[in-house]
Enzyme design. Sequence first.
Site, PDB file in Angstrom:
ATOM      1  N   GLU A  92       4.958  -8.472   0.467  1.00  0.00           N
ATOM      2  CA  GLU A  92       3.732  -7.652   0.454  1.00  0.00           C
ATOM      3  C   GLU A  92       3.624  -6.879  -0.853  1.00  0.00           C
ATOM      4  O   GLU A  92       2.529  -6.689  -1.384  1.00  0.00           O
ATOM      5  CB  GLU A  92       3.711  -6.727   1.687  1.00  0.00           C
ATOM      6  CG  GLU A  92       3.392  -7.512   2.946  1.00  0.00           C
ATOM      7  CD  GLU A  92       4.004  -6.959   4.222  1.00  0.00           C
ATOM      8  OE1 GLU A  92       4.412  -5.784   4.239  1.00  0.00           O
ATOM      9  OE2 GLU A  92       4.085  -7.731   5.205  1.00  0.00           O
ATOM     10  N   GLY A  97       4.846 -11.815   9.730  1.00  0.00           N
ATOM     11  CA  GLY A  97       3.766 -11.217  10.505  1.00  0.00           C
ATOM     12  C   GLY A  97       2.798 -12.230  11.091  1.00  0.00           C
ATOM     13  O   GLY A  97       1.728 -11.876  11.578  1.00  0.00           O
TER      14      GLY A  97
HETATM   15  C1  PEP Z   1       8.987  -8.343   7.069  1.00  0.00           C
HETATM   16  O1  PEP Z   1       7.941  -7.796   6.766  1.00  0.00           O
HETATM   17  O2  PEP Z   1       9.993  -8.166   6.372  1.00  0.00           O
HETATM   18  C2  PEP Z   1       8.982  -9.193   8.252  1.00  0.00           C
HETATM   19  C3  PEP Z   1       9.946 -10.041   8.414  1.00  0.00           C
HETATM   20  O3  PEP Z   1       7.915  -9.031   9.115  1.00  0.00           O
HETATM   21  P1  PEP Z   1       7.736  -9.763  10.551  1.00  0.00           P
HETATM   22  O4  PEP Z   1       9.060  -9.688  11.244  1.00  0.00           O
HETATM   23  O5  PEP Z   1       6.673  -8.973  11.236  1.00  0.00           O
HETATM   24  O6  PEP Z   1       7.341 -11.161  10.257  1.00  0.00           O
END
Ligand code: PEP
Length: 256
Positions: A102, A178
């Site tokens: 991100e 996500g």
């Molecule tokens: C993350 O943002 O590091 C992550 C793994 O998110 P999620 O588990 O929601 O996929």
Amino acid sequence: MTRKNLIAGNWKMNNTIPEAVVLAQEISNGIYPDILDEVDVAVCPPFVDLKPVKSVFEFDRVNIALGAQNVYWEPKGAFTGEISIPMIKEIGCTYCIVGHSERRHLFDETNEDVNLKVRALIEAGIAPIICVGESLSVRDEGVYLDFVTAQVRAAYAGVEAADAVNTVVAYEPVWAIGTGRTATPEQAEEVCAAIRATLADLFGVDVAEQVRVLYGGSMNEGNAELLLAEPDIDGGLIGGAALKASSFLEIVKAAK
Ligand code: PEP
């Protein structure tokens, strides 16, 4: 070589201070202290929540580590809006996530930025959790191993083997973050093994065998056990499932 699994919760931009305190308290209440002999557990809340969360764990004398989600590499100065490594260290962070997808995609963080952060964190004695991972288009092109291992090499440029030992790598395929779409254990293992081979090439097999390589991307209580059974997966970086104490604690149990 047996590495102690690490389960780290990335809370992202979630939880006001009261909400963070509730979640930290639920995690603390629900964790069996003995499990912490077998699994390292960390949470990475937003900056403003670090101190209140630390207070909960300190009060309860529970050995859950604290991590930041990002940091700036300069120690102080005119960098409006940034947070320094001395600041997160003073609050008690022993880990810091670096190069999360991100941050790379929404905030244009480059491999060079990641490297500067990794080196500055190592210098300060904080373990970077270095996130790497390919987008869906890179996977579909079939060049994901080259892509991810190049990210690893860039992150560690200029790092000495002795300092690499205490770092952590998190393989997080962007298409699995996500999205509810998890990499299969085989897909995750293939890349985590390639990451370890790259670390061996950079620092020698001995060091590579000590560095923890985590998987992240929709890991939850239903899929953690199989992912964590893979030989080169030494824990998880957990996003969504880290926001619910019961789910997070189930993942911790699966990492025993
Ligand atoms: C993350 O943002 O590091 C992550 C793994 O998110 P999620 O588990 O929601 O996929």
